[in-house]
Design a protein around this motif. Structure first.
Motif, short mmCIF file in Angstrom:
data_model
loop_
_atom_site.label_atom_id
_atom_site.label_comp_id
_atom_site.label_asym_id
_atom_site.label_seq_id
_atom_site.Cartn_x
_atom_site.Cartn_y
_atom_site.Cartn_z
N THR A 47 0.76 -1.11 0.02
CA THR A 47 0.28 0.19 0.25
C THR A 47 1.34 1.90 0.07
OG1 THR A 47 -1.56 -1.07 1.32
CG2 THR A 47 -1.90 1.20 0.90
N GLU B 225 -5.39 -4.07 -3.56
CA GLU B 225 -6.75 -5.34 -2.83
C GLU B 225 -7.91 -5.09 -3.45
OE1 GLU B 225 -5.72 -6.91 1.03
OE2 GLU B 225 -3.63 -5.98 0.85
N GLN C 3 -7.34 0.37 -0.86
CA GLN C 3 -7.55 -0.65 -0.34
C GLN C 3 -8.54 -0.19 0.95
OE1 GLN C 3 -4.14 -1.81 1.91
NE2 GLN C 3 -5.26 -3.16 2.68
MG LIG Z 1 -2.24 -2.71 2.11
#
Ligand SMILES: [Mg+2]
Ligand SMILES: Nc1ncnc2c1ncn2[C@@H]1O[C@H](COP(=O)(O)OP(=O)(O)OP(=O)(O)O)[C@@H](O)[C@H]1O
Lengths: 249, 263
Positions: free
Chosen positions: A45, A162, A85
């Motif tokens: 991330t 994700e 995410q």
């Molecule tokens: Mg992440």
């Protein structure tokens, strides 16, 4: 690689002593679906946030279409479609209003925005919820709306952090199908995921990150052949490389 | 990265403003009624309740009905409360809990655009409140025209100032509960000691000095002069104070909040 869409060189992001991303090099080719894998806390991330100009880089460089995140964040952001995410839809707005208001940020005129929103809502099967506040949506619908929102500006590079976490198999498959369709249309994609099956299915090439570093890269097939010559799947490679212990964050 | 404020600020701040205005329109009932009803409560409680005991008040060398003296204070207080709370609590919730900032930072808006948009929409709430309260005050026959029209641009300016203060406090507060502190130390003292309910002349000299530093005092001075028809050149100093303070606080708030959100 000639003409990469994304190029990271010695990319670093540190918080004090902790380097969440610690010297990473990779390139994403045009039309490619590129996977970023790694256990919790690996730095996926953080890499994505530097790419989307949400976090300043500590060291090295990161470019999109030759533009550096350090010099031209605004120009880069016009080119990106971002599916984060964490769900960050506007809870005060309906499904359609989320898309229309968001398209304003890209200077898309109202009539065009409404047209694109209607198309995306149909494509992501959200028409039943058109006027519902997003708080009434299920987790899977919210993820679908996030993906729809990421496409409203017809991006050059799609960044999916994700995208299928927490979804049921049906929703997951549906998102996979969307990603594959977009790939067929030549859209370049960066995807992070914990589902090895997903990476194997969607990604042309992938890197495995751990502790802020890239520990392996290649096509899914190459990685399996290199690490498990006797046969196996990508998940076995992943576990072999990153160990079986849990990541404490 | 171009880190100068001027370099990063663009017309896109208005997109953030539009977004916040759109939200206010979705929830318009809770946004429209309080500024209209609050002053009615104040006028009933202080104007009629307290005014029954304090019938006349001496201000600017003349005697005034207490209600006429107090009403412009309500306008100024309304501008302050509505703009400062919009950015203090509203922006805090949007930026920290609703993740609005995270969603917008990856669009072509710069952090400066987003935060300036927050200040603009907070100021808009302040302006709207000022206009609504002025309307009520006018209906009670307590405002002189045309001088009272000055209150509209003045409320816009003061809205920018107080929205900037609110954003600054939100940037300083780690948790939403910490926001009680600036309310207790800054906003409530302003509410009470800016000449809203009584003239400052009667106060001890040192309190008066402190009151002169409070931005609300200057807003109240001009607002009162406008409603009572007492505009004079000396109010230029009050205006100058607000005009100089506003960009300074806005800059501070944006810089502080940006540093907080982008590490
Ligand atoms: Mg992440
Ligand atoms: N603001 C911050 N301050 C300090 N450390 C941070 C900050 N943000 C992230 N980290 C740390 O950076 C590391 C990488 O986090 P990151 O979110 O990039 O991991 P990830 O690979 O996306 O993990 P996950 O699979 O759980 O989403 C973690 O150790 C995390 O605790």
């Amino acid at each position: 690689m000639t003409d990469p869409v994304v190029k990271a060189t010695a990319l670093r992001k540190c918080y004090g002593d902790l380097c969440a991303v610690d010297g990473v090099d990779f390139e994403i080719g045009r039309g490619e679906c590129f996977g970023l894998l790694g256990p919790n806390g690996a730095g996926k991330t953080t890499t994505v946030k530097m790419l989307t100009c949400a976090l300043p880089v500590t060291g090295g460089d990161l470019t999109v279409e030759g533009l550096s995140v350090k010099e031209d964040p605004r120009a880069i952001k016009y080119l990106l479609g971002v599916c984060p995410q964490e769900v960050n839809l506007d809870p005060d707005f309906s499904v359609v209003k989320n898309l229309v208001v968001y398209s304003r940020y890209y200077d898309i005129p109202r009539a065009e925005a409404e047209k694109r929103a209607a198309e995306l809502i149909a494509r992501f099967h959200l028409h039943d919820k058109l006027e519902r506040p997003v708080e009434d949506l299920s987790g899977g619908m919210k993820k679908r709306l996030l993906l729809a929102r990421a496409l409203i500006n017809r991006p050059r590079l799609l960044v999916l952090d994700e995208p299928t976490t927490g979804l049921d198999p049906q929703s997951r498959r549906q998102i996979w199908q969307e990603v594959r369709d977009m790939k067929k249309n030549g859209l370049t994609t960066l995807l992070t995921t914990h589902y090895i099956e997903e990476a194997e299915l969607l990604c042309d090439r992938l890197v495995i990150m751990d502790n802020g570093r890239i520990i392996e890269q290649g096509t899914p097939r190459q990685l399996i052949e290199k690490h498990l010559p006797g046969g196996g799947n990508l998940e076995d490679v992943f576990l072999k490389l990153t160990g079986k212990h849990l990541r404490d964050e | 990265m171009n880190n100068s404020l001027a370099g990063s600020l663009s017309y896109r701040a208005w997109y953030m403003w539009r977004r916040n205005v759109d939200v206010s329109l979705v929830t318009w009932k809770t946004n429209v009624l309080p500024p209209l009803l609050e002053p009615v409560l104040y006028i009933l409680a202080f104007g009629f309740g307290l005014g029954a005991y304090v019938q006349q008040i001496s201000y600017a060398g003349r005697a005034w009905d207490y209600l006429a003296f107090m009403a412009p204070g309500m306008v100024a207080v309304g501008v302050m409360f509505h703009s400062v709370f919009d950015t203090m609590y509203g922006a805090f919730v949007r930026l920290r809990y609703q993740k609005t900032f995270d969603a917008l930072i990856t669009t072509p808006l710069s952090p400066e655009d987003i935060l300036a948009g927050e200040i603009l929409s907070g100021a808009t709430k302040g302006l709207f409140a000022g206009a609504a309260i002025l309307l009520v005050v006018t209906l009670f026959g307590l405002a002189q025209y045309p001088s009272s029209l000055l209150i509209l641009p003045l409320s816009a300016l003061a809205g920018l100032l107080f929205a900037s203060f609110g954003l600054y406090f939100a940037a300083l507060a780690p948790y939403i509960d910490n926001l009680n502190l600036p309310v207790f130390l800054f906003i409530n003292p302003m509410f009470l000691f800016s000449g809203t309910f009584f003239p400052l002349d009667g106060l001890p000299a040192w309190v008066r000095l402190l009151a002169e530093l409070l931005p609300l005092t200057h807003l109240v001075n001009i607002t009162r002069a406008a409603t009572l028809g007492l505009l004079s050149p000396s109010l230029g100093w009050d205006l100058l104070y607000l005009v100089l303070l506003t960009p300074a606080v806005a800059w501070l708030a944006i810089a502080k909040m940006k540093a907080r959100l982008i590490k």
